[in-house]
Enzyme design. Structure first.
Site, mmCIF file in Angstrom:
data_model
loop_
_atom_site.group_PDB
_atom_site.id
_atom_site.type_symbol
_atom_site.label_atom_id
_atom_site.label_comp_id
_atom_site.label_asym_id
_atom_site.label_seq_id
_atom_site.Cartn_x
_atom_site.Cartn_y
_atom_site.Cartn_z
ATOM 1 N N GLU A 1 36.831 47.723 44.970
ATOM 2 C CA GLU A 1 35.611 46.952 44.737
ATOM 3 C C GLU A 1 35.074 47.200 43.320
ATOM 4 O O GLU A 1 34.414 46.334 42.763
ATOM 5 C CB GLU A 1 34.585 47.340 45.806
ATOM 6 C CG GLU A 1 33.569 46.286 46.147
ATOM 7 C CD GLU A 1 34.109 44.959 46.683
ATOM 8 O OE1 GLU A 1 35.279 44.894 47.121
ATOM 9 O OE2 GLU A 1 33.365 43.974 46.628
ATOM 10 N N HIS B 1 40.299 42.131 42.091
ATOM 11 C CA HIS B 1 41.139 42.784 43.112
ATOM 12 C C HIS B 1 42.617 42.508 42.810
ATOM 13 O O HIS B 1 43.474 43.395 42.900
ATOM 14 C CB HIS B 1 40.831 42.214 44.507
ATOM 15 C CG HIS B 1 39.535 42.681 45.108
ATOM 16 N ND1 HIS B 1 39.246 44.006 45.310
ATOM 17 C CD2 HIS B 1 38.464 41.990 45.586
ATOM 18 C CE1 HIS B 1 38.039 44.101 45.888
ATOM 19 N NE2 HIS B 1 37.547 42.897 46.051
ATOM 20 N N HIS C 1 35.745 37.569 41.070
ATOM 21 C CA HIS C 1 35.740 38.754 41.933
ATOM 22 C C HIS C 1 37.147 39.023 42.487
ATOM 23 O O HIS C 1 37.698 40.122 42.332
ATOM 24 C CB HIS C 1 34.743 38.538 43.079
ATOM 25 C CG HIS C 1 34.635 39.676 44.041
ATOM 26 N ND1 HIS C 1 33.625 40.599 43.989
ATOM 27 C CD2 HIS C 1 35.413 40.051 45.087
ATOM 28 C CE1 HIS C 1 33.787 41.499 44.956
ATOM 29 N NE2 HIS C 1 34.867 41.188 45.646
ATOM 30 N N GLU C 2 37.722 38.009 43.115
ATOM 31 C CA GLU C 2 39.035 38.218 43.743
ATOM 32 C C GLU C 2 40.100 38.500 42.690
ATOM 33 O O GLU C 2 41.041 39.259 42.928
ATOM 34 C CB GLU C 2 39.422 37.020 44.610
ATOM 35 C CG GLU C 2 38.487 36.753 45.784
ATOM 36 C CD GLU C 2 38.236 37.954 46.693
ATOM 37 O OE1 GLU C 2 39.155 38.788 46.870
ATOM 38 O OE2 GLU C 2 37.110 38.072 47.233
#
Ligand code: ZN
Length: 501
Positions: free
Chosen positions: A294, A268, A264-265
């Site tokens: 997101e 980003h 997830h990170e």
């Protein structure tokens, strides 16, 4: 004009550099700082943040922007200078419209509320924070009033993190989504629940971290311009395009925590690392909205990272890292485990299908609080009733109900949550567009090749930084606006197969 533009850029770079200093201090505070550093760090952070705000609201920037305005109008909309001037104008207007005394009052109130919440949540004690939250609501309304001319009072608050997005856009979008999700959740939860015991074994930290890092490096996260450390809550922070850091947290009895947190990170992080280097130090060198940000974390975490194809490639390698736990677990069983759907209480633990219902609940409550249709004292009860209606289960207490998320207790009420759901929707939409443009992407993912997808995302989204808004990006990429159809199609196909619907 070029000379004035250069002077303006110099000012803007100083603002961004001060903000980056704040980010470094913040990152250090949450990763490596010893406890004893806290009082001085708080003071240092407050000082630099104040200097950044003073620089950002320097009337000289306003004069330069005024002088450059007519020239800016004559520039090609897609040009870098035109984009910079648009973004700088917007940031400046936002910064000067809120009086410094208000900002200070608001920040002090947030700090007090956060501390009260940190004690109230474990004690399941909403009553203590109730008067503070009433003040937060009043301050949030006042904040919106600094930006008159809105259609809905939440619009200016949403605009802080999702520029150009309004309640008028979100309400029908979310209603359509809810209409699709509620029956899907019902159909899935009528089936026997998936067995996820295979991801709840014992997975030593070292192996987890190394595996996650290998995967995101192959995704395209650049460790020569980033790093990963541990923190209590995972986050991504950018000090420059050349230094974008991510964090994760590890649970040795839950494989999904660190792994999917890292994926997830890294989504980003790749977004920030992929911005046009010519924008370095300027305010356009940033993600364009919380929804688009997101969309990238969710795309790499879920659409890619929880897909069957991805694990055809990655599962044999994961089995060699944790042979004791996984060698007798089939790929199918593992794939079902990491995509388990269940009605649950906590947003951050929710699966892909139920997640957006958690967000919509908060979004609806925020709007009603701001409209004055719901009083803070009635919030816990409204939460329980609404949650039961939507999710089919009732939170047993406020700790895992209205007190669970930090957002309202550390900032404003309004504009906090929509980005998460916009991210899911946009992520699926962008991925569908990527596959349409490059039909070989799914097969490449199953081979562990992510370059074509990463390259497409970089060219169409990352590179532009804040040049285009979320709506403009969606229009450029899909020819239409934001649409829930690709996301619902994605969920129905994936979970229809998984749960035999
Ligand atoms: Zn995120």
């Amino acid at each position: 004009m070029q000379k004035k533009l250069e002077v303006l850029k110099k000012h803007l770079r100083e603002v961004k550099d001060l903000e980056a200093v704040v980010a470094v201090l913040d990152w250090d505070q949450t990763t490596f700082m010893p406890e004893g550093g806290a009082p001085a760090r708080g003071r240092q952070l407050a000082l630099i943040a104040r200097l950044a705000h003073e620089k950002q609201t320097d009337p000289a920037i306003g004069h330069l922007l005024d002088d450059l305005e007519p020239w800016a109008q004559s520039l090609d909309y897609d040009g870098d200078d035109a984009a910079l001037l648009r973004v700088a104008r917007k940031d400046f207007d936002k910064a000067v419209k809120m009086p410094p005394a208000f900002v200070e009052e608001f920040n002090l109130h947030c700090a007090e509320t956060y501390n009260a919440w940190a004690a109230a949540r474990p004690a399941n004690d909403f009553k203590t924070v109730e008067p503070l939250l009433e003040k937060t609501l009043e301050l949030s309304r006042r904040m919106a009033e600094f930006f008159p001319g809105y259609e809905h009072i939440a619009d200016p608050l949403i605009d802080f993190i999702d520029p150009g997005t309004t309640v008028g856009i979100l309400r029908p979008l979310f209603a359509e989504l809810k209409e699709g999700l509620v029956p899907l959740v019902r159909a899935i939860t009528e089936q026997p629940p998936a067995d996820d015991s295979c991801v709840k074994g014992f997975f030593p930290e070292e192996g987890q971290l190394a595996f996650g890092r290998r995967i995101v490096e192959r995704y395209g996260y650049d460790f020569t311009r980033g790093r990963e450390d541990k923190s209590p809550h995972p986050f991504t922070t950018s000090f420059s395009i050349g230094d974008v850091r991510i964090t994760t947290r590890v649970k040795e009895h839950d494989l999904t925590e660190a792994l999917f947190g890292t994926l997830h990170e890294a989504g980003h992080g790749m977004y920030e690392q992929g911005i046009n280097p010519a924008y370095e130090g300027l305010p356009i060198a940033d993600g364009t909205s919380s929804g688009v940000h997101e969309s990238q974390s969710r795309l790499w975490e879920n659409v890619v990272g929880r897909s069957r194809g991805f694990w055809e490639y990655a599962y044999p390698e994961l089995q060699t890292v944790f042979p004791d736990v996984l060698q007798d677990v089939s790929l199918d069983a593992f794939y079902r485990a990491i995509n388990k759907v269940s009605r649950s209480l906590i947003r951050t633990d929710a699966d892909e299908v139920t997640y957006n219902l958690h967000v919509m609940l908060r979004f609806e409550l925020e709007l009603e609080l701001l409209e004055g249709a719901l009083a803070v004292r009635d919030l816990p009860e409204a939460w329980r009733a609404r949650f039961k209606d939507m999710m089919g289960i009732e939170p047993p207490d406020d700790k895992d109900g209205v007190l669970q998320d930090v957002h309202w207790y550390a900032g404003k009420i309004g504009g906090c949550f929509q980005g998460y759901t916009l991210g899911n929707v946009l992520g699926a939409q962008f991925y569908a567009a990527a596959v349409k443009a490059e039909p070989g992407i799914p097969a490449a993912i199953a081979q562990g090749e992510f370059g074509v997808l990463h390259g497409w995302l970089k060219n169409t989204i990352y590179w532009h930084g804040r040049k285009y808004t979320a709506n403009e990006l969606a229009a450029r990429i899909t020819g239409g606006g934001i649409s829930v159809a690709p996301y619902m199609k994605y969920l129905r196909e994936k979970y229809g197969e998984l749960y035999d619907l």
